[in-house]
Design a protein around this motif. Structure first.
Motif, short mmCIF file in Angstrom:
data_model
loop_
_atom_site.label_atom_id
_atom_site.label_comp_id
_atom_site.label_asym_id
_atom_site.label_seq_id
_atom_site.Cartn_x
_atom_site.Cartn_y
_atom_site.Cartn_z
N VAL A 112 0.85 -1.20 0.00
CA VAL A 112 0.00 0.00 0.00
C VAL A 112 0.87 1.24 0.00
CG1 VAL A 112 -1.97 -1.07 1.15
CG2 VAL A 112 -0.17 -0.04 2.53
N LYS A 113 0.37 2.30 -0.60
CA LYS A 113 1.05 3.60 -0.56
C LYS A 113 0.55 4.36 0.66
CE LYS A 113 0.02 7.13 -3.16
NZ LYS A 113 -0.19 8.09 -4.25
N LEU A 114 1.47 4.94 1.42
CA LEU A 114 1.12 5.60 2.68
C LEU A 114 1.15 7.11 2.55
CD1 LEU A 114 3.31 3.46 5.14
CD2 LEU A 114 0.92 3.09 4.54
N ASP A 115 0.13 7.77 3.08
CA ASP A 115 0.25 9.23 3.23
C ASP A 115 1.02 9.50 4.52
OD1 ASP A 115 -1.51 8.85 5.36
OD2 ASP A 115 -3.25 9.62 4.28
N ASP A 116 1.23 10.77 4.83
CA ASP A 116 2.09 11.09 5.97
C ASP A 116 1.52 10.60 7.29
OD1 ASP A 116 4.49 12.59 7.01
OD2 ASP A 116 2.92 13.70 8.07
N SER A 117 0.19 10.69 7.45
CA SER A 117 -0.41 10.28 8.73
C SER A 117 -0.25 8.79 8.96
CB SER A 117 -1.89 10.67 8.78
OG SER A 117 -2.62 9.97 7.78
N TYR A 118 -0.44 7.99 7.89
CA TYR A 118 -0.26 6.55 8.04
C TYR A 118 1.21 6.19 8.22
CZ TYR A 118 -5.05 5.05 7.10
OH TYR A 118 -6.39 4.81 7.21
N TYR A 119 2.08 6.93 7.55
CA TYR A 119 3.52 6.67 7.73
C TYR A 119 3.93 6.91 9.18
CZ TYR A 119 8.53 7.46 7.71
OH TYR A 119 9.87 7.42 8.04
N GLN A 120 3.48 8.03 9.76
CA GLN A 120 3.83 8.34 11.14
C GLN A 120 3.27 7.28 12.09
OE1 GLN A 120 5.90 10.66 12.12
NE2 GLN A 120 6.16 11.51 10.06
N ALA A 121 2.08 6.77 11.77
CA ALA A 121 1.43 5.78 12.64
C ALA A 121 2.09 4.41 12.56
CB ALA A 121 -0.05 5.67 12.29
N LEU A 122 2.69 4.09 11.39
CA LEU A 122 3.20 2.74 11.17
C LEU A 122 4.72 2.62 11.21
CD1 LEU A 122 0.91 1.57 8.22
CD2 LEU A 122 0.84 0.76 10.57
N LYS A 123 5.44 3.75 11.18
CA LYS A 123 6.89 3.69 11.02
C LYS A 123 7.61 2.93 12.13
CE LYS A 123 7.85 8.17 13.18
NZ LYS A 123 8.48 9.50 13.00
N ASP A 124 7.03 2.90 13.32
CA ASP A 124 7.67 2.19 14.45
C ASP A 124 6.97 0.87 14.78
OD1 ASP A 124 9.57 4.26 14.80
OD2 ASP A 124 8.10 5.42 15.94
N GLU A 125 6.02 0.47 13.94
CA GLU A 125 5.25 -0.75 14.21
C GLU A 125 5.86 -1.95 13.49
OE1 GLU A 125 2.76 -0.93 16.33
OE2 GLU A 125 2.81 1.23 16.75
N GLU A 126 5.79 -3.09 14.13
CA GLU A 126 6.23 -4.33 13.50
C GLU A 126 5.08 -5.10 12.88
OE1 GLU A 126 8.40 -6.62 16.34
OE2 GLU A 126 10.07 -5.20 16.47
N SER A 127 3.87 -4.87 13.36
CA SER A 127 2.69 -5.52 12.81
C SER A 127 1.49 -4.58 12.92
CB SER A 127 2.39 -6.84 13.53
OG SER A 127 2.04 -6.60 14.88
N VAL A 128 0.46 -4.89 12.15
CA VAL A 128 -0.73 -4.05 12.15
C VAL A 128 -1.93 -4.94 11.83
CG1 VAL A 128 -0.58 -3.46 9.69
CG2 VAL A 128 -1.74 -1.90 11.26
N ARG A 129 -3.09 -4.54 12.34
CA ARG A 129 -4.33 -5.26 12.06
C ARG A 129 -4.90 -4.75 10.75
NH1 ARG A 129 -6.22 -10.14 13.71
NH2 ARG A 129 -8.49 -10.22 13.75
N VAL A 130 -5.21 -5.67 9.84
CA VAL A 130 -5.71 -5.32 8.51
C VAL A 130 -7.09 -5.94 8.32
CG1 VAL A 130 -5.33 -5.58 6.02
CG2 VAL A 130 -3.38 -5.18 7.55
N THR A 131 -8.02 -5.17 7.75
CA THR A 131 -9.33 -5.70 7.40
C THR A 131 -9.54 -5.54 5.90
OG1 THR A 131 -10.30 -5.14 9.55
CG2 THR A 131 -11.82 -5.45 7.73
N VAL A 132 -9.87 -6.65 5.23
CA VAL A 132 -10.20 -6.62 3.81
C VAL A 132 -11.67 -6.27 3.68
CG1 VAL A 132 -10.28 -7.95 1.67
CG2 VAL A 132 -8.43 -8.35 3.30
#
Length: 458
Positions: A244-264
């Protein structure tokens, strides 16, 4: 008699009772209207349990370990593994014959089998097609045909080839077809879209503009095919990724994360995915990798997904309802129980100027984490309280702020503290079952700015 001798008298005024009552009623209505319009109205909100999710959906590009298998000879192809199922190395993948005789024999074999158990699955396929079909995706009609065929495959593929071999042998035609086995194990798919070999380095911003224009080619054919034509696709690993392409808000939220919850969003399936962020041409991309549910999306190249980063569940209240109040904090040890309930013994001066003590009720105090929170209307800074357990007096001085709302179930404004879990522009989700907190169906003031403790709400 002459008119000159007629004397005219002025009529006396006789009050009209009906007119008088009418004027009284009009004045009363004006008074009531003025009273209503000038009165400060208080809006009440009923607390309810709800969810807030502010994650914007993203389109993700799917990468898998997939290989397109070509046939080495021309002819009519028949398959023996249903789409989405695993095929082992050496298992029969398909047969090929020159004149299409195998297809006719397979049809006869399948007619003789009991396919009643396939009816439920077939209904599910048709129902799914009906609910999602639009004229803009008319090509899905072809997909319906192959999905229905796949249901029959799924019921019969275990014995289909052996039944065919017996039938061909008994008819003396066993030399007229070629059996082709899988050279690798994996999950079988019968569509391709041309992106099977796409690598991470080839993914760009422009690629995501193609999410609505992907053309899938159906590999199952009822007619003859040429040598070298693709016959099926093999997915050789359960591990797969969504880029996925990240905007700045998602980049800041995910840059230090090792995993994330995803919903299709397609089917509301959720799973945890490992996160790997990289930069290309000034844009940030995230690779979300998992080993679950790969077979659900073998015919998809793009998926619309949602992160569960900006989401919370709990009690939903308007942002405008929240206010902050200062409370004096006193230790649990200075609170005692008197005839009027819990309270403190406060040092005072009597009329003659001598030191005395009086009991002060703490009926509205809140015990949170072994500290009592007391309103400034009950205690003042500098008050001296007796602490029998410590052997010395306690001086009231420390203050803390609590976020809360005015609870008005009984008509009076009572402050109730809240623990904020998530807030967006309009609403806040607060934690349930907190000390002195709110519960579902409680009533609170929407705008408490002009109110104070113990005000009565009409």
């Amino acid at each position: 008699m002459s008119d000159k001798n007629v004397v005219k008298f002025k009529k006396r005024f006789h009050p009209n009772l009906a007119l008088f009552l009418f004027l009284i009623i009009i004045l009363y209505i004006i008074f009531l209207a003025w009273n209503i319009l000038s009165k400060n109205h208080v809006s009440i909100y009923e607390v309810n349990t709800s969810d807030i999710s502010d994650d914007a959906p993203l389109y993700g590009f799917i990468m898998r370990q997939e290989e397109v298998v070509q046939t080495e000879q021309a002819g009519y192809v028949n398959y023996y593994c249903s789409e989405g199922n695993r095929i082992g190395k050496g298992d029969v993948a398909y047969t090929i014959d020159a004149d299409g005789e195998v297809s006719k024999i397979l049809e006869e074999i399948q007619k003789e089998k009991d396919n009643s158990e396939s009816i439920v699955q077939m209904r599910e396929v048709i129902s799914s097609f009906q609910s999602s079909f639009t004229m803009s995706n008319y090509n899905d009609v072809t997909k319906l045909k192959y999905d229905a065929k796949n249901v029959v495959f799924d019921r019969n593929n275990g014995s289909l080839y052996s039944d065919l071999k017996k039938a061909m042998t008994s008819s003396g035609k066993d030399k007229n077809f070629t059996k082709v086995t899988a050279k690798k194990s994996g999950i079988v798919a019968y569509t391709m879209d041309g992106y099977e070999k796409t690598k991470k380095e080839e993914i760009s911003t422009e690629l995501f503009d193609e999410y609505g224009s992907i053309t899938r080619r159906q590999l199952q054919s009822e007619g003859p095919i040429k040598a070298g034509a693709p016959v099926y696709k093999l997915i050789t690993s359960n591990d797969w990724s969504i880029v996925v392409k990240l905007d700045d808000s998602y980049y800041q939220a995910l840059k230090d994360e090792e995993s994330v919850r995803v919903t299709v969003l397609k089917d509301k399936t959720s799973f945890n995915a490992n996160v790997d962020i990289y930069e290309r041409e000034g844009e940030y991309f995230a690779i979300l990798t998992t080993s679950r549910f790969m077979e659900h999306y073998i015919n998809d190249r793009f998926l619309q997904i949602e992160f569960q980063l900006k989401t919370a569940s709990g009690l939903k209240i308007p942002n405008s309802s929240i206010l902050q109040k200062d409370f004096f904090t006193i230790p649990k040890s200075v609170v005692t129980r008197g005839t009027d309930g819990l309270g403190v013994v406060r040092q005072t001066m009597n009329a003659s100027g001598k030191m005395a003590h009086e009991f002060t009720s703490l009926s509205n105090a809140m015990l949170i984490d072994d500290m009592y929170y007391v309103s400034s209307s009950v205690l003042q800074e500098g008050d001296i309280l007796m602490d029998s357990s410590a052997g010395e007096d306690y001086i009231v001085s420390e203050k803390k702020k609590l976020s809360g709302v005015y609870y008005v179930n009984e008509g009076y404004c009572r402050f109730r503290p809240v623990e904020i879990q998530y807030k967006n522009k309009e609403y806040t989700i607060v934690k349930e079952q907190t000390p002195y907190g709110l519960a579902a169906y409680d009533h609170i003031v929407v705008d408490p700015s002009s109110l104070k403790d113990d005000d009565f709400i009409e």
